[in-house]
Design an enzyme around this catalytic site. Structure first.
Site, mmCIF file in Angstrom:
data_model
loop_
_atom_site.group_PDB
_atom_site.id
_atom_site.type_symbol
_atom_site.label_atom_id
_atom_site.label_comp_id
_atom_site.label_asym_id
_atom_site.label_seq_id
_atom_site.Cartn_x
_atom_site.Cartn_y
_atom_site.Cartn_z
ATOM 1 N N LYS A 104 19.890 27.443 -0.546
ATOM 2 C CA LYS A 104 19.905 28.634 -1.115
ATOM 3 C C LYS A 104 20.860 28.701 -2.475
ATOM 4 O O LYS A 104 20.253 29.574 -3.495
ATOM 5 C CB LYS A 104 20.184 29.869 -0.226
ATOM 6 C CG LYS A 104 19.253 29.848 1.023
ATOM 7 C CD LYS A 104 17.768 30.524 0.405
ATOM 8 C CE LYS A 104 17.108 31.014 1.523
ATOM 9 N NZ LYS A 104 16.856 30.547 2.862
ATOM 10 N N GLU A 126 16.330 40.423 -1.846
ATOM 11 C CA GLU A 126 15.862 40.502 -0.380
ATOM 12 C C GLU A 126 16.610 39.392 0.158
ATOM 13 O O GLU A 126 16.824 38.264 -0.120
ATOM 14 C CB GLU A 126 14.465 40.580 -0.310
ATOM 15 C CG GLU A 126 13.934 39.005 -0.353
ATOM 16 C CD GLU A 126 14.036 38.229 -1.672
ATOM 17 O OE1 GLU A 126 14.184 38.772 -2.762
ATOM 18 O OE2 GLU A 126 14.041 36.887 -1.421
ATOM 19 N N SER A 393 17.786 21.467 5.264
ATOM 20 C CA SER A 393 18.059 22.437 4.287
ATOM 21 C C SER A 393 19.295 23.520 4.610
ATOM 22 O O SER A 393 19.779 23.968 3.586
ATOM 23 C CB SER A 393 16.844 23.562 4.460
ATOM 24 O OG SER A 393 16.498 23.995 5.639
HETATM 25 C C1 LIG Z 1 15.951 30.471 3.851
HETATM 26 C C2 LIG Z 1 15.958 29.262 4.746
HETATM 27 C C3 LIG Z 1 14.648 28.149 4.626
HETATM 28 C C4 LIG Z 1 13.336 28.762 4.386
HETATM 29 O O1 LIG Z 1 13.119 28.873 2.945
HETATM 30 P P1 LIG Z 1 12.339 28.185 2.015
HETATM 31 O O2 LIG Z 1 12.377 28.917 0.695
HETATM 32 O O3 LIG Z 1 10.998 27.905 2.516
HETATM 33 O O4 LIG Z 1 13.118 26.822 1.759
HETATM 34 C C5 LIG Z 1 14.911 27.048 5.238
HETATM 35 N N1 LIG Z 1 15.969 26.582 5.761
HETATM 36 C C6 LIG Z 1 17.114 27.162 5.669
HETATM 37 C C7 LIG Z 1 18.562 26.671 5.965
HETATM 38 C C8 LIG Z 1 17.218 28.652 4.944
HETATM 39 O O5 LIG Z 1 18.233 29.079 4.975
#
Ligand SMILES: *Cc1c(COP(=O)(O)O)cnc(C)c1O
Length: 414
Positions: A104, A126, A393
């Protein structure tokens, strides 16, 4: 006000389409379906983005922040023990190691810097799981901007640690009561607030969805994931991967890593959605897997909706994938067949979470665990020499409580 059912919107679509020509269109998806008052604001944002994103000073400032603040480049790590469980070579793109614990921060640094270059003094955002709220609160502190985070009350309860962290960074967290108290409702309130406070306020949107120009902007700021992963793959493995897998909520981490490989036709691309079941109907909640085309939050995309075109609430074990729509570019990648979209169920996600903890000592975010879970399901179908990159992620520290709720563990547990 901002969400409309799919049926009965054709007139409105054609009217706005005429005004907006092909701005922000991915095939038939995306676009600009917003109330009149937001149009000049989004145009100002579009102009500013196109003015600065290749500006020498802006690029240099952002590169420095990516490196020294966020910790880029993130490693590409060969997960040897996890690979044995899958039956092929699994590499993890370690976005979990970035400052804030997820991908993020790539986006919030980019948009935050853009806000600063635009002369805005206030930021709103948000958040669902709280990860985007936290990443926004961090850069709100960094850039010295007044920061408000809109968050559904259900999510506030589920992710209280992130709420606390946001407040520590000086942000104000605004609880959203409407609807199911989740991400969809937080976006509605943030958009509503923005329409009344447009002059000094920048809306820092959290994923590669929503109205134009956000899908384009957010993708741009997440492309370092794909660029790095491609280069690292060539450096470390000596070739491109056979497959790239990422979880899909709104679609930002996925489009970030996919962007590095989309032109490499031999690389299989897989997006994994949350298959957690919808409360109201028991339908699967995976937007691209089970959705129908409609409009939500200013963009045309696959949407979870019932027969009457009412937007569904989703319910997944991870709040970060809890959104009934998805970015327009993913919709196009699905239709053209360039990417496949699949779903992982809560139980297998929890299994994958535990497995990565136990065999690598890495706590993955529950969102990322969806990608791991789908990959584990491919066991036996993959060539041992196949190379797969999974976009990790985020880290799972925020999810330890949720995992404990579903899988209570006593300390003597072996
Ligand atoms: C917010 C988040 C996601 C999902 O958001 P995308 O916009 O689809 O990437 C996935 N993994 C983590 C660790 C997140 O914080």
């Amino acid at each position: 006000m901002f969400s409309m059912p799919a049926s009965g919107i054709e007139n409105q679509i054609s009217r706005i389409e005429e005004n907006m020509k092909h701005k922000g269109r991915f095939g038939d998806y995306g676009g600009f379906y917003v109330p009149e008052v937001l149009i000049p604001v989004l145009e100002e944002l579009e102009e500013a983005f196109y003015r600065f994103y290749q500006d020498e000073q802006f690029v240099a400032d952002l590169a420095r922040l990516y490196k020294d603040y966020a910790g880029r480049p993130s490693p590409l790590y060969y997960a040897g023990r996890f690979s044995e469980h899958v039956g092929c070579k699994v590499y993890l793109k370690r976005e979990d190691l970035l400052h804030g614990g997820a991908h993020k921060v790539n986006n919030t640094l980019g948009q935050g810097l853009l806000a600063k270059y635009m002369g805005k003094t206030k930021i709103i955002a948000e958040t669902g799981a709280g990860q985007h709220g936290l990443a926004t609160a961090m850069i709100g502190a960094l850039f010295g901007m007044d920061t408000k985070i809109f968050m559904g009350v259900t999510d506030i309860e589920r992710q209280s640690v992130n709420v606390h962290k946001m407040k520590l960074c000086g942000a104000e967290v605004i609880g959203v009561e409407g609807g199911s108290g989740t991400l969809k409702d937080a976006i509605n309130d943030a958009l509503r607030y923005w329409t009344a406070n447009v002059t000094d306020t920048f809306y820092l949107f959290g994923s590669a969805c929503g109205p134009h120009p956000y899908p384009t902007i957010v993708k741009h700021f997440q492309t370092p994931i794909g660029k790095e992963a491609r280069r690292q793959s060539l450096d470390i493995i000596g070739r491109l991967p056979d497959m790239v897998v990422a979880c899909v909520g709104g679609g930002s981490n996925a489009i970030g890593i996919f962007s590095g490989f989309v032109d490499d036709k031999d690389v299989r691309i897989v997006g994994v959605e949350a298959g957690g079941r919808s409360v109201s109907s028991g339908l699967h909640a995976a937007t691209l897997v089970a959705g129908k085309v409609g409009i939500l939050h200013g963009a045309k995309a696959y949407l979870l909706q019932d027969e009457e075109g009412q937007v569904h609430d989703t319910e997944s074990v991870s709040a970060g994938l809890d959104y009934p729509s998805v970015g327009p570019e993913h919709c196009l990648l699905k239709d053209t067949g360039r990417a496949e979209y699949v779903a992982a169920e809560d139980e297998e996600v929890l299994d994958a979470f535990s497995l990565l903890c136990r065999c690598e000592g890495i706590l993955p975010a529950l969102e990322s665990s969806h990608a791991l879970a789908w990959l584990l399901r491919q066991k036996g179908k993959l060539d041992p020499e196949q190379v797969v990159i999974v976009n990790l992620s985020g880290r799972g520290d925020k999810d330890v409580g949720i995992v404990e709720e579903h899988r209570p563990m006593n300390v003597d547990d072996k």
